[in-house]
Design a protein around this motif. Structure first.
Motif, PDB file in Angstrom:
ATOM      1  N   LEU A 185     -41.374 127.479  28.003  1.00 17.43           N
ATOM      2  CA  LEU A 185     -41.083 128.807  28.540  1.00 17.43           C
ATOM      3  C   LEU A 185     -41.867 129.907  27.835  1.00 17.43           C
ATOM      4  CD1 LEU A 185     -39.361 130.645  30.392  1.00 17.43           C
ATOM      5  CD2 LEU A 185     -37.622 130.644  28.593  1.00 17.43           C
ATOM      6  N   ILE A 186     -41.963 129.824  26.498  1.00 18.99           N
ATOM      7  CA  ILE A 186     -42.483 130.987  25.763  1.00 18.99           C
ATOM      8  C   ILE A 186     -43.995 131.172  25.919  1.00 18.99           C
ATOM      9  CG2 ILE A 186     -40.631 130.846  24.070  1.00 18.99           C
ATOM     10  CD1 ILE A 186     -42.719 129.828  22.044  1.00 18.99           C
ATOM     11  N   ILE A 187     -44.743 130.098  26.228  1.00 18.56           N
ATOM     12  CA  ILE A 187     -46.188 130.250  26.395  1.00 18.56           C
ATOM     13  C   ILE A 187     -46.485 131.327  27.432  1.00 18.56           C
ATOM     14  CG2 ILE A 187     -48.297 129.161  27.256  1.00 18.56           C
ATOM     15  CD1 ILE A 187     -47.807 128.107  24.605  1.00 18.56           C
ATOM     16  N   GLY A 232     -53.799 131.151  20.339  1.00 21.95           N
ATOM     17  CA  GLY A 232     -55.067 130.577  20.768  1.00 21.95           C
ATOM     18  C   GLY A 232     -55.274 129.148  20.311  1.00 21.95           C
ATOM     19  N   ALA A 233     -54.422 128.669  19.392  1.00 20.16           N
ATOM     20  CA  ALA A 233     -54.536 127.278  18.957  1.00 20.16           C
ATOM     21  C   ALA A 233     -54.055 126.309  20.032  1.00 20.16           C
ATOM     22  CB  ALA A 233     -53.734 127.056  17.668  1.00 20.16           C
ATOM     23  N   LYS A 234     -53.298 126.823  21.014  1.00 24.17           N
ATOM     24  CA  LYS A 234     -52.833 125.990  22.120  1.00 24.17           C
ATOM     25  C   LYS A 234     -53.870 126.014  23.228  1.00 24.17           C
ATOM     26  CE  LYS A 234     -50.036 123.463  24.546  1.00 24.17           C
ATOM     27  NZ  LYS A 234     -49.912 122.041  24.239  1.00 24.17           N
ATOM     28  N   HIS A 236     -54.101 125.599  26.340  1.00 26.79           N
ATOM     29  CA  HIS A 236     -53.874 126.246  27.633  1.00 26.79           C
ATOM     30  C   HIS A 236     -54.019 127.764  27.572  1.00 26.79           C
ATOM     31  CE1 HIS A 236     -51.987 122.311  27.760  1.00 26.79           C
ATOM     32  NE2 HIS A 236     -52.052 122.346  29.067  1.00 26.79           N
ATOM     33  N   VAL A 237     -53.957 128.346  26.380  1.00 22.96           N
ATOM     34  CA  VAL A 237     -54.095 129.802  26.269  1.00 22.96           C
ATOM     35  C   VAL A 237     -55.557 130.222  26.418  1.00 22.96           C
ATOM     36  CG1 VAL A 237     -53.769 131.801  24.766  1.00 22.96           C
ATOM     37  CG2 VAL A 237     -51.959 130.088  24.972  1.00 22.96           C
ATOM     38  N   PRO A 238     -56.475 129.751  25.570  1.00 20.70           N
ATOM     39  CA  PRO A 238     -57.882 130.153  25.772  1.00 20.70           C
ATOM     40  C   PRO A 238     -58.484 129.588  27.049  1.00 20.70           C
ATOM     41  CG  PRO A 238     -57.733 128.507  24.034  1.00 20.70           C
ATOM     42  CD  PRO A 238     -56.335 128.927  24.354  1.00 20.70           C
ATOM     43  N   ALA A 239     -57.961 128.445  27.537  1.00 20.12           N
ATOM     44  CA  ALA A 239     -58.484 127.849  28.771  1.00 20.12           C
ATOM     45  C   ALA A 239     -57.883 128.499  30.021  1.00 20.12           C
ATOM     46  CB  ALA A 239     -58.211 126.349  28.791  1.00 20.12           C
ATOM     47  N   ASN A 240     -56.939 129.419  29.822  1.00 21.49           N
ATOM     48  CA  ASN A 240     -56.331 130.157  30.933  1.00 21.49           C
ATOM     49  C   ASN A 240     -55.649 129.223  31.941  1.00 21.49           C
ATOM     50  OD1 ASN A 240     -55.620 132.584  32.212  1.00 21.49           O
ATOM     51  ND2 ASN A 240     -57.326 132.435  33.638  1.00 21.49           N
ATOM     52  N   VAL A 241     -54.941 128.226  31.421  1.00 23.35           N
ATOM     53  CA  VAL A 241     -54.179 127.301  32.265  1.00 23.35           C
ATOM     54  C   VAL A 241     -52.719 127.740  32.264  1.00 23.35           C
ATOM     55  CG1 VAL A 241     -53.439 124.916  32.593  1.00 23.35           C
ATOM     56  CG2 VAL A 241     -55.738 125.404  31.707  1.00 23.35           C
TER      57      VAL A 241
END
Length: 379
Positions: A185-187, A232-234, A236-241
């Motif tokens: 949820l928090i992402i 940004g270590a996750k 899906h964040v920098p990859a915009n997923v």
């Protein structure tokens, strides 16, 4: 690293440590399973449900093992080349329980691709993104049962009436499935607030950790600076997923699981967490009828076709884990434990660099110089 799965602490929270846990990694390795064998086993599971077998090109074109001659991104993924015949998986597979489950997840995507391949291209997608993530996971809910692992020869002994082993199994599942929900949820909760400018760039990192504490009870192990960017270590964040799909999946997969178990006539004969739909063409047909429509109908209609409801419902998830829930209530009562956490708690020696003044580096430098001076004077 992100506390999205808590499976690595199973050894210290296993309810009955003298009883076995359901991890067949040793059996996979002892029986000589490799990447191809794991995916063949997974493909067979879908075929035994009367679903579609992967084409021969899948085996020749997929990357199922990490290559020796080049660097690759090992994050597992499934690919539809939108020509109705080319479907592939990229996974650096190893003979472990985790990779066995991941293989079923990725093959769930492949099965979805195969089922809706005849739809117009615009409809070649899941009813919603969470549906795509749920298909493989709902298969894994059957594959992970002691009944199924015993059936395929990866578990030596099956005792269907061993309550303590049952609770151990549910604890291992909860550390994966339940522990994931707040992280799932928090992402996007954090990301939506960034996009809506509720957070300023200077707050991005601190707000991330505020959400981690609020929803997960997790604190950063050391103090963080305002210019750090831990989200940004996750990948899906920098990859915009978008990530909410995984949260949705972790709810609806239990709805699908219950519906398929009822179609297979396994539930109510067995508790939901012991249901294995393997070999049930009725269950396979029910799921296939929904998958082949892709995104050509609104997702509530797709949900209705399988689960007889148009809404997400956490009831089946709760039903699955109810024996563990009752055990936890008894244990908490026995030891007078109140569920929850102190949001102000920090580890011993923690320093909150995020609120440090700009003079802090100067103070540290002064202390270093003073120590050096004292050493030189002593010499």
């Amino acid at each position: 690293m992100w506390a999205q799965s808590w499976g690595n602490i199973l050894d210290i929270v296993t309810p009955y440590p003298d009883k076995p846990t359901i991890d067949v990694t040793d059996a996979l390795q002892e029986q000589g399973y490799n990447a191809t064998a794991i995916f063949k086993l997974t493909d067979d599971f879908f075929v035994d449900l009367g679903m579609i077998k992967v084409p021969e090109s899948f085996w020749t074109d997929s990357m199922l093992e990490k290559p020796d001659d080049r660097d690759v991104v090992c994050h597992a993924s499934a690919w539809d080349f939108y020509n109705g015949k080319d479907f592939r998986v990229k996974q650096c597979t190893e003979p472990t329980m985790d990779h066995l489950i991941t293989a079923h997840h990725e093959m769930g995507h492949i099965q979805y691709f195969l089922q809706y391949k005849d739809q117009p291209v615009v409809y070649r997608d899941g009813a919603n993104p969470g549906f795509h993530e749920a298909v493989g996971d709902v298969m894994a809910l059957s594959v992970q049962t002691p009944e199924h692992l015993y059936k395929i020869g990866l578990l030596d002994v099956l005792d269907e009436n061993d309550y303590e082993t049952d609770i151990n199994f549910l604890m291992s599942m909860a550390l994966e499935k339940v522990a994931f929900l707040p992280f799932g949820l928090i992402i996007d909760l954090w990301r939506w607030r960034v996009f809506s400018e509720d957070y300023t760039p200077e707050e991005y990192n601190q707000k991330w950790w505020d959400l981690r504490m609020e929803y997960q009870g997790i604190v950063e192990p050391i103090g963080r600076h305002g210019d750090d960017f831990d989200p940004g270590a996750k990948y899906h964040v920098p990859a915009n997923v978008p990530y909410i799909r995984y949260f949705v999946s972790h709810v609806i997969q239990f709805q699908f699981h219950k519906a398929l178990c009822e179609a297979a006539k396994v539930v109510p004969g067995k508790q939901l967490h012991r249901c294995d739909i393997d070999g049930s063409h009725d269950a396979g047909q029910l799921l296939s009828d929904m998958l082949m429509k892709g995104s050509s109908q609104p997702w509530p209609e797709a949900m209705l076709a399988v689960a007889n409801t148009t809404e997400m419902d956490a009831g089946p998830l709760f039903e699955y884990f109810e024996p563990l829930y009752e055990w936890l209530k008894e244990e908490n009562s026995k030891y007078d434990v109140t569920p929850g956490w102190d949001k102000s708690w920090r580890p011993l020696g923690y320093s909150d660099f995020s609120t440090a003044s700009v003079t802090t580096p100067g103070i540290i430098l002064t202390m270093v110089l003073l120590i050096c001076t004292l050493i030189m004077n002593r010499n």
